[in-house]
Write a protein that holds these residues in place. Sequence first.
Motif, PDB file in Angstrom:
ATOM      1  N   GLY A 103      70.547  20.182  36.687  1.00  0.00           N
ATOM      2  CA  GLY A 103      69.246  19.994  37.326  1.00  0.00           C
ATOM      3  C   GLY A 103      68.093  20.351  36.415  1.00  0.00           C
ATOM      4  O   GLY A 103      67.082  19.632  36.344  1.00  0.00           O
ATOM      5  N   GLU A 104      68.225  21.456  35.694  1.00  0.00           N
ATOM      6  CA  GLU A 104      67.173  21.879  34.766  1.00  0.00           C
ATOM      7  C   GLU A 104      66.971  20.847  33.661  1.00  0.00           C
ATOM      8  O   GLU A 104      65.843  20.528  33.271  1.00  0.00           O
TER       9      GLU A 104
ATOM     10  N   ILE B 274      69.868  17.501  42.633  1.00  0.00           N
ATOM     11  CA  ILE B 274      68.520  17.209  43.135  1.00  0.00           C
ATOM     12  C   ILE B 274      67.875  18.462  43.720  1.00  0.00           C
ATOM     13  O   ILE B 274      66.669  18.691  43.554  1.00  0.00           O
ATOM     14  N   GLN B 275      68.666  19.296  44.385  1.00  0.00           N
ATOM     15  CA  GLN B 275      68.121  20.535  44.930  1.00  0.00           C
ATOM     16  C   GLN B 275      67.615  21.438  43.810  1.00  0.00           C
ATOM     17  O   GLN B 275      66.540  22.057  43.925  1.00  0.00           O
ATOM     18  N   VAL B 276      68.374  21.524  42.720  1.00  0.00           N
ATOM     19  CA  VAL B 276      67.923  22.306  41.568  1.00  0.00           C
ATOM     20  C   VAL B 276      66.650  21.685  40.981  1.00  0.00           C
ATOM     21  O   VAL B 276      65.704  22.399  40.614  1.00  0.00           O
ATOM     22  N   MET B 277      66.612  20.367  40.914  1.00  0.00           N
ATOM     23  CA  MET B 277      65.414  19.698  40.405  1.00  0.00           C
ATOM     24  C   MET B 277      64.183  20.050  41.236  1.00  0.00           C
ATOM     25  O   MET B 277      63.109  20.318  40.685  1.00  0.00           O
ATOM     26  N   LYS B 278      64.330  20.054  42.546  1.00  0.00           N
ATOM     27  CA  LYS B 278      63.206  20.398  43.413  1.00  0.00           C
ATOM     28  C   LYS B 278      62.722  21.825  43.151  1.00  0.00           C
ATOM     29  O   LYS B 278      61.517  22.098  43.125  1.00  0.00           O
ATOM     30  N   THR B 279      63.678  22.730  42.953  1.00  0.00           N
ATOM     31  CA  THR B 279      63.328  24.119  42.652  1.00  0.00           C
ATOM     32  C   THR B 279      62.580  24.208  41.322  1.00  0.00           C
ATOM     33  O   THR B 279      61.584  24.936  41.205  1.00  0.00           O
ATOM     34  N   GLU B 280      63.064  23.475  40.325  1.00  0.00           N
ATOM     35  CA  GLU B 280      62.417  23.482  39.017  1.00  0.00           C
ATOM     36  C   GLU B 280      61.016  22.871  39.088  1.00  0.00           C
ATOM     37  O   GLU B 280      60.074  23.367  38.465  1.00  0.00           O
ATOM     38  N   LEU B 281      60.873  21.812  39.861  1.00  0.00           N
ATOM     39  CA  LEU B 281      59.574  21.148  39.973  1.00  0.00           C
ATOM     40  C   LEU B 281      58.538  22.018  40.694  1.00  0.00           C
ATOM     41  O   LEU B 281      57.333  21.814  40.534  1.00  0.00           O
TER      42      LEU B 281
ATOM     43  N   LYS C 164      52.285  19.948  37.429  1.00  0.00           N
ATOM     44  CA  LYS C 164      51.608  18.661  37.267  1.00  0.00           C
ATOM     45  C   LYS C 164      52.549  17.465  37.441  1.00  0.00           C
ATOM     46  O   LYS C 164      52.113  16.317  37.366  1.00  0.00           O
ATOM     47  N   LEU C 165      53.833  17.756  37.674  1.00  0.00           N
ATOM     48  CA  LEU C 165      54.800  16.693  37.953  1.00  0.00           C
ATOM     49  C   LEU C 165      54.945  16.552  39.467  1.00  0.00           C
ATOM     50  O   LEU C 165      55.068  17.543  40.183  1.00  0.00           O
ATOM     51  N   LYS C 166      54.944  15.325  39.952  1.00  0.00           N
ATOM     52  CA  LYS C 166      55.053  15.100  41.396  1.00  0.00           C
ATOM     53  C   LYS C 166      56.229  14.179  41.700  1.00  0.00           C
ATOM     54  O   LYS C 166      56.277  13.036  41.232  1.00  0.00           O
ATOM     55  N   LEU C 167      57.198  14.697  42.482  1.00  0.00           N
ATOM     56  CA  LEU C 167      58.327  13.884  42.925  1.00  0.00           C
ATOM     57  C   LEU C 167      57.874  13.078  44.140  1.00  0.00           C
ATOM     58  O   LEU C 167      57.631  13.635  45.211  1.00  0.00           O
ATOM     59  N   VAL C 168      57.763  11.764  43.984  1.00  0.00           N
ATOM     60  CA  VAL C 168      57.211  10.940  45.055  1.00  0.00           C
ATOM     61  C   VAL C 168      58.271  10.322  45.962  1.00  0.00           C
ATOM     62  O   VAL C 168      57.997   9.972  47.106  1.00  0.00           O
TER      63      VAL C 168
ATOM     64  N   PRO D 132      55.535  26.892  38.278  1.00  0.00           N
ATOM     65  CA  PRO D 132      54.181  26.668  37.742  1.00  0.00           C
ATOM     66  C   PRO D 132      54.140  25.743  36.533  1.00  0.00           C
ATOM     67  O   PRO D 132      53.223  24.922  36.405  1.00  0.00           O
ATOM     68  N   GLU D 133      55.133  25.843  35.655  1.00  0.00           N
ATOM     69  CA  GLU D 133      55.102  25.026  34.434  1.00  0.00           C
ATOM     70  C   GLU D 133      55.291  23.539  34.716  1.00  0.00           C
ATOM     71  O   GLU D 133      55.007  22.689  33.861  1.00  0.00           O
ATOM     72  N   ASN D 134      55.793  23.224  35.919  1.00  0.00           N
ATOM     73  CA  ASN D 134      55.987  21.827  36.282  1.00  0.00           C
ATOM     74  C   ASN D 134      55.040  21.374  37.402  1.00  0.00           C
ATOM     75  O   ASN D 134      55.260  20.340  38.039  1.00  0.00           O
TER      76      ASN D 134
END
Length: 355
Positions: free
Chosen positions: A162-163, A195-202, A209-213, A205-207
Motif C-alpha cells: 500500500g505504501e 487499498i485500506q493502507v493506501m487510504k491511511t497513507e493518503l 495534496k493528493l485526492k482519491l476521487v 500530512p505529506e500526502n
Amino acid sequence: MTRRKNLAVLAVVALALTACGGTTKSSTESQNTAAPATTAGKADPNAPIKEGLKIAYLPKQLNNPYTDVEVGGGKVAVGELKGEYKLVGPNDASASSQVSYINTLIQQQQNVIVVAANDPNAVCPSLNQARKAGIKVVTFDSDAAKTCRDAFINQATTQGIGESLVKMASELAGGSGEIAILSATPNATNQNSWIQVMKTELAKPENAKLKLVKIAYGNDDDQKSFTEAQGLLQSYPNLKVIVSPTTVGIAAASRYVSASNYKGKVAITGLGLPNQMRKFVKDGTVKKFALWNPADIGYLAAYTGAALSSGQITGAQGEKFKAGKLGDYTIGADGEIVLGPPTEFTAANIDKFNF
C-alpha cells in the motif's frame, strides 16, 4: 537467488500487484471464529520430504496471464519434489466459484491444496473440511481467513504494498492532484487490504495534496477494466494518475490511454507483468510500475505444502524450512510467509525481465 527470509525483520520496499477476495475484516472474524480444524502435530525439521505428494493448485481464475505465471512456478516446484501436479479453477473470479473445486479435490484425496481465495469466507467451510481430511491448505497471493488454512504465501507485506502504490502515484502526480484506483473485484481480499493502507497513507500530512476521487472495479476482466478506465477519465477530467494493483487492470488501462488523447497527460501505475507492460513503457504511456516474480510465489507455495505434508513444519511462527532454489524461509505470525520485495520496472530495466 538463495537468501534467508526472516519475516520478523523483513522490510518491504517499492512494490505493487493483482487481485481477489474480500468482505470486511469484522465480517471475516465474526464468521470464522472457530478454532482451526488442523491435524498438525509437532514439527520435525529433519523429516524427509515425501515423494509422490499430490499437490493441487486452485487459482482465483484460469486463463489469467498473472495466474498462468504463478501456477507455472508451482508446476516446476512439484516436479522438483517428485510429486503430482494438478491445476483446476473457475473461469470467473466470483466469491463462491471455487467451492465446488475444493470439494472435488477432497474427494480426490489430494495431499495439498494451494488456493488463491476469491473470498476469505466463502471458501472457509470447504477448506476446513479438507483439513479435517488431513489435506494441508496453503493460500497464496490472496488469503482466506487464517482459521481456514495452514500457511499463507504473501507477495510482500500488505503495509509495504500500500505504501509503495501511494509513493509511485505521488511521484507521478508531482505530489498533488487527483488519483483514482482501478481494482479487481469489490470483495478481493488482497486488493481491499492494500487499498485500506493506501487510504491511511493518503490521509497523512505529506500526502494532503493528493485526492482519491474514485475506486473503480474491473473484476479482473480485460474488457470491463478497459471500460472502467475510460469511464474514470471521462468522469474526472483533472485526473492525474490511475493506480491499478491488478495485472489485468493496469494492462487494460494502459491500452486505453496509449491510443487516446490522455497519453502523456494521465499516468498509469500499479502492479503489472513486464511482458504485458513492455510496449506501454516503450511508447511512454507508463513511466513505472512494480511486481515480484509471480512464478516464485507458486514455487514457494509448493515447497511450503510439501514441508507441511511431510511434517517438517506445522505453520507455527518461527518454524524454518528450505524452499528449493529460493533458499531458507521463516514462518511469521499467523502462518504468513513473505516472498520478499519486488522490483520496480522502468524503461531503464524492463528488458532485463521475461515473465
